[in-house]
Design a protein around this motif. Structure first.
Motif, PDB file in Angstrom:
ATOM      1  N   LEU A  87      97.954  24.474  44.594  1.00 47.69           N
ATOM      2  CA  LEU A  87      98.347  23.074  44.806  1.00 47.69           C
ATOM      3  C   LEU A  87      98.502  22.337  43.477  1.00 47.69           C
ATOM      4  O   LEU A  87      97.813  21.357  43.220  1.00 47.69           O
ATOM      5  N   GLY A 146      88.876  13.851  41.283  1.00 44.18           N
ATOM      6  CA  GLY A 146      89.571  14.808  42.137  1.00 44.18           C
ATOM      7  C   GLY A 146      89.041  14.778  43.556  1.00 44.18           C
ATOM      8  O   GLY A 146      88.091  14.051  43.868  1.00 44.18           O
ATOM      9  N   GLY A 147      89.651  15.595  44.402  1.00 48.81           N
ATOM     10  CA  GLY A 147      89.272  15.627  45.809  1.00 48.81           C
ATOM     11  C   GLY A 147      87.827  16.051  46.017  1.00 48.81           C
ATOM     12  O   GLY A 147      87.161  15.592  46.951  1.00 48.81           O
ATOM     13  N   THR A 148      87.353  16.916  45.157  1.00 52.35           N
ATOM     14  CA  THR A 148      85.969  17.380  45.296  1.00 52.35           C
ATOM     15  C   THR A 148      85.005  16.202  45.141  1.00 52.35           C
ATOM     16  O   THR A 148      84.086  16.021  45.946  1.00 52.35           O
ATOM     17  N   ASN A 151      85.423  13.732  48.117  1.00 44.00           N
ATOM     18  CA  ASN A 151      84.719  14.194  49.326  1.00 44.00           C
ATOM     19  C   ASN A 151      83.207  14.011  49.174  1.00 44.00           C
ATOM     20  O   ASN A 151      82.526  13.603  50.110  1.00 44.00           O
ATOM     21  N   HIS A 179      88.240  22.287  53.393  1.00 46.19           N
ATOM     22  CA  HIS A 179      88.035  22.665  51.996  1.00 46.19           C
ATOM     23  C   HIS A 179      86.568  22.975  51.693  1.00 46.19           C
ATOM     24  O   HIS A 179      85.672  22.305  52.216  1.00 46.19           O
ATOM     25  N   SER A 181      84.783  22.255  49.326  1.00 46.26           N
ATOM     26  CA  SER A 181      84.026  21.179  48.685  1.00 46.26           C
ATOM     27  C   SER A 181      83.149  20.425  49.694  1.00 46.26           C
ATOM     28  O   SER A 181      82.193  19.760  49.296  1.00 46.26           O
ATOM     29  N   THR A 232      90.837  17.236  58.269  1.00 45.24           N
ATOM     30  CA  THR A 232      91.690  17.536  57.123  1.00 45.24           C
ATOM     31  C   THR A 232      93.135  17.180  57.441  1.00 45.24           C
ATOM     32  O   THR A 232      93.671  17.608  58.469  1.00 45.24           O
ATOM     33  N   GLY A 234      96.165  18.100  55.982  1.00 42.31           N
ATOM     34  CA  GLY A 234      96.768  19.030  55.024  1.00 42.31           C
ATOM     35  C   GLY A 234      95.729  20.015  54.529  1.00 42.31           C
ATOM     36  O   GLY A 234      95.126  19.819  53.482  1.00 42.31           O
ATOM     37  N   THR A 236      94.240  23.266  52.776  1.00 42.95           N
ATOM     38  CA  THR A 236      94.669  23.844  51.506  1.00 42.95           C
ATOM     39  C   THR A 236      95.535  25.090  51.719  1.00 42.95           C
ATOM     40  O   THR A 236      96.523  25.282  51.021  1.00 42.95           O
ATOM     41  N   ASP A 261      90.085  14.062  54.901  1.00 43.47           N
ATOM     42  CA  ASP A 261      90.398  14.675  53.607  1.00 43.47           C
ATOM     43  C   ASP A 261      91.921  14.857  53.546  1.00 43.47           C
ATOM     44  O   ASP A 261      92.462  15.832  54.067  1.00 43.47           O
ATOM     45  N   ALA A 263      93.566  15.127  50.679  1.00 46.26           N
ATOM     46  CA  ALA A 263      93.809  15.497  49.279  1.00 46.26           C
ATOM     47  C   ALA A 263      95.233  16.021  49.119  1.00 46.26           C
ATOM     48  O   ALA A 263      95.930  15.686  48.161  1.00 46.26           O
ATOM     49  N   TYR A 264      95.674  16.804  50.074  1.00 39.09           N
ATOM     50  CA  TYR A 264      96.998  17.405  50.007  1.00 39.09           C
ATOM     51  C   TYR A 264      98.019  16.539  50.776  1.00 39.09           C
ATOM     52  O   TYR A 264      99.090  16.230  50.260  1.00 39.09           O
ATOM     53  N   ASP A 290      94.524  12.805  46.814  1.00 41.66           N
ATOM     54  CA  ASP A 290      94.683  13.421  45.498  1.00 41.66           C
ATOM     55  C   ASP A 290      96.108  13.153  45.027  1.00 41.66           C
ATOM     56  O   ASP A 290      97.032  13.867  45.415  1.00 41.66           O
ATOM     57  N   HIS A 292      97.090  13.819  42.253  1.00 45.90           N
ATOM     58  CA  HIS A 292      97.499  14.943  41.408  1.00 45.90           C
ATOM     59  C   HIS A 292      97.949  16.162  42.218  1.00 45.90           C
ATOM     60  O   HIS A 292      98.213  17.215  41.661  1.00 45.90           O
ATOM     61  N   LYS A 293      98.049  16.005  43.520  1.00 52.28           N
ATOM     62  CA  LYS A 293      98.640  17.081  44.324  1.00 52.28           C
ATOM     63  C   LYS A 293     100.020  16.680  44.832  1.00 52.28           C
ATOM     64  O   LYS A 293     101.005  17.267  44.439  1.00 52.28           O
TER      65      LYS A 293
HETATM   66  C1  LIG Z   1      92.462  20.510  46.576  1.00 52.62           C
HETATM   67  C2  LIG Z   1      91.673  20.055  47.722  1.00 52.62           C
HETATM   68  C3  LIG Z   1      90.412  19.485  47.541  1.00 52.62           C
HETATM   69  C4  LIG Z   1      89.739  19.439  46.199  1.00 52.62           C
HETATM   70  O1  LIG Z   1      90.412  18.596  45.329  1.00 52.62           O
HETATM   71  P1  LIG Z   1      90.268  18.743  43.733  1.00 52.62           P
HETATM   72  O2  LIG Z   1      91.147  17.657  43.246  1.00 52.62           O
HETATM   73  O3  LIG Z   1      90.777  20.127  43.412  1.00 52.62           O
HETATM   74  O4  LIG Z   1      88.841  18.568  43.400  1.00 52.62           O
HETATM   75  C5  LIG Z   1      89.763  18.973  48.646  1.00 52.62           C
HETATM   76  N1  LIG Z   1      90.322  19.066  49.863  1.00 52.62           N
HETATM   77  C6  LIG Z   1      91.519  19.633  50.087  1.00 52.62           C
HETATM   78  C7  LIG Z   1      92.059  19.688  51.473  1.00 52.62           C
HETATM   79  C8  LIG Z   1      92.231  20.149  49.017  1.00 52.62           C
HETATM   80  O5  LIG Z   1      93.409  20.756  49.235  1.00 52.62           O
END
Ligand SMILES: *Cc1c(COP(=O)(O)O)cnc(C)c1O
Length: 480
Positions: A87, A146-148, A151, A179, A181, A232, A234, A236, A261, A263-264, A290, A292-293
């Protein structure tokens, strides 16, 4: 040495130095014909080992020459159309400009007196994102690494809002495709080893709400306290989006915190055609995004959002030297009061520049393009007898494997696909990812580059099939 600091005396040196570096990177990017050179750890490590950090070169050009050798020439380039692995997105230029500005000015967003306008820009972007998410007038949030971390923070707030202090009884419910995390956060939050209940998914890799309902009932019967459901938007691996409205309904019935979540999937917030896929997200108590994704931002750029700003108080601690209590009364906006971090990058500036130059629709169209490509890629894979593809993508990933004609041994199919992925990486012709489905090895394309075409995917699939054939040929040789 003073001249190596960025201050008013060195503005000229700053321009020269950054220009030289930017030109190097631009030339390198223009020259890359593959996403990767295929270099190995054993080849690269000695080049870095040789460098004596106690003997500086004292010269930018020499340091950049050296950097070519140890990094730039052999980096993994996400902007290349045949990088289709994780991602990671190619980055949009206004955001890269933002990155250059923010690191030079070097604001720290923990307190108003270290950032001024930066604080207000971050707040405005949080408000913009919560409005797009539909979280309502009391919403707030903060940028994270970041997503981690997003979360983790969301689950920290959920834990503090939970109806018990007995950590051993707390449970987090999340789908088996969520994820990792989430598990890490549970551990960091001091929950027990059984704290995360894994809810099964349907064939499309979306959480089965009947199973969620059953697990919530089971918690109630066993006097356990569900402190959060993590849905979630999206996943991963599959880009699947859990049924948010139904999950929100169950959370409301059971009085459970809903964390989404995204993130994606957050790129859907700006998609001109697919925003409806996030319907239900507006019911969340907290959301991870996120940038950055799926907003094409450089690492790092992420945020945690909350429906009720007051819940962020669980992250508030006061230090006399930094953010004394009286600052709250004086209404001085100190973002550290909402964050797990203290010193914190002005990552928001990248998104700001992106929205000011390209606009939200511009970003959303890019994300739409990769989702469209995934849909076409799915049809191509489904029609190709060499491959088996797992789910029709909601976003932009494709999980598949090569099933060579005449091979029936599942372990041999696994080995052949694993080999193809490794061989492709070693060749540098393309970079792809892998995952397991039902304990079998699969390959994965994560499509986040709008420059990637269906032809690129066709070429990569042919390469994969070739590597598989080659492996099987060698395997026969070994057997005979
Ligand atoms: C990538 C991702 C994360 C973690 O995000 P980071 O920015 O890599 O810390 C959490 N949840 C999902 C669904 C992700 O795809």
């Amino acid at each position: 040495m003073r001249s190596h600091l960025l201050n008013d005396l060195t503005a000229e040196q700053y321009c020269r130095s950054v220009k030289e570096g930017v030109e190097r990177v631009a030339a390198r990017i223009a020259a890359t014909d593959r996403p990767f050179t295929g270099i190995t750890v054993d080849e690269l490590a000695p080049r870095i080992d040789r460098i004596d950090l106690d003997r500086p070169l004292g010269d930018t050009t020499a340091a950049l020459d050296e950097l070519e050798e140890v990094y730039l020439r052999d980096a993994v380039y996400f902007h290349h159309p045949r990088y289709v692995a994780h991602l990671n997105c190619p980055v949009v230029i206004p955001a890269v400009l933002g990155e250059a500005v923010l690191s030079a000015v070097n604001s720290s967003l923990d307190t108003w007196d270290q950032s001024a306008g930066g604080t207000l820009i971050e707040r405005k972007l949080i408000d913009w994102t919560t409005a797009r998410t539909g979280l309502g007038p009391a919403a707030d949030g903060v940028f994270t690494s970041g997503g981690t971390q997003s979360n983790l923070q969301a689950l920290l707030l959920a834990r503090e809002e939970a109806k018990t202090d007995d950590l051993a009884r707390l449970r987090i419910l999340t789908s088996e495709a969520s994820h990792f995390s989430v598990r890490k956060a549970a551990k960091l939050l001091g929950l027990g080893p059984d704290a995360v209940i894994s809810v099964p998914v349907d064939p499309d890799k979306r959480m089965r709400t009947v199973c969620l309902a059953r697990e919530l009932e089971r918690c109630r019967r066993d006097a356990l306290v569900p402190m959060a459901v993590v849905a979630t938007a999206g996943t991963t691996d599959f880009g699947s989006i859990d049924p948010l409205p139904e999950i929100a309904e169950l959370c409301a019935q059971h009085g459970v915190w809903l964390h989404v979540d995204a993130a994606y999937g957050c790129g859907l917030l700006v998609s001109p055609t697919r925003r409806h896929l996030l319907d239900g997200i507006e019911h969340a108590d907290s959301v991870t995004v996120d940038y950055h994704k799926s907003f094409f931002q450089p690492v790092s750029s992420s945020a945690v959002l909350v429906r009720d700003a007051s819940t962020l108080r669980h992250a508030t601690y006061h230090a006399d030297y930094l953010n004394p209590r009286r600052a709250v009364l004086e209404r001085i906006p100190n973002q550290v009061d909402k964050s797990l971090q203290t010193t914190r990058r002005f990552d928001a500036l990248k998104l700001w520049m992106t929205l000011r130059v390209m606009g939200a629709d511009g970003i959303g169209r890019l994300f739409d393009e990769v989702c469209d490509l995934a849909a076409e890629g799915f049809r191509m894979l489904a029609a190709d007898p060499r491959f088996e593809v797992v789910v029709e993508p909601a976003l932009s990933t494709l999980v598949f494997r090569c099933i060579p004609a005449g091979v029936t041994d599942p372990a041999e199919i696994d080995r052949a696909n694993l080999h193809a992925r490794k061989a492709l990486f070693a060749s540098g012709d393309a970079v792809i990812a892998g995952t397991t489905v039902d304990d079998r090895h699969y390959l994965k394309f994560t499509l986040l580059n709008p420059e990637t075409t269906l032809d690129d995917l066709a070429v990569v699939l042919d390469l994969i099939a070739d590597h598989v054939e080659q492996y099987l040929g060698e395997s026969l040789d070994r057997a005979s």
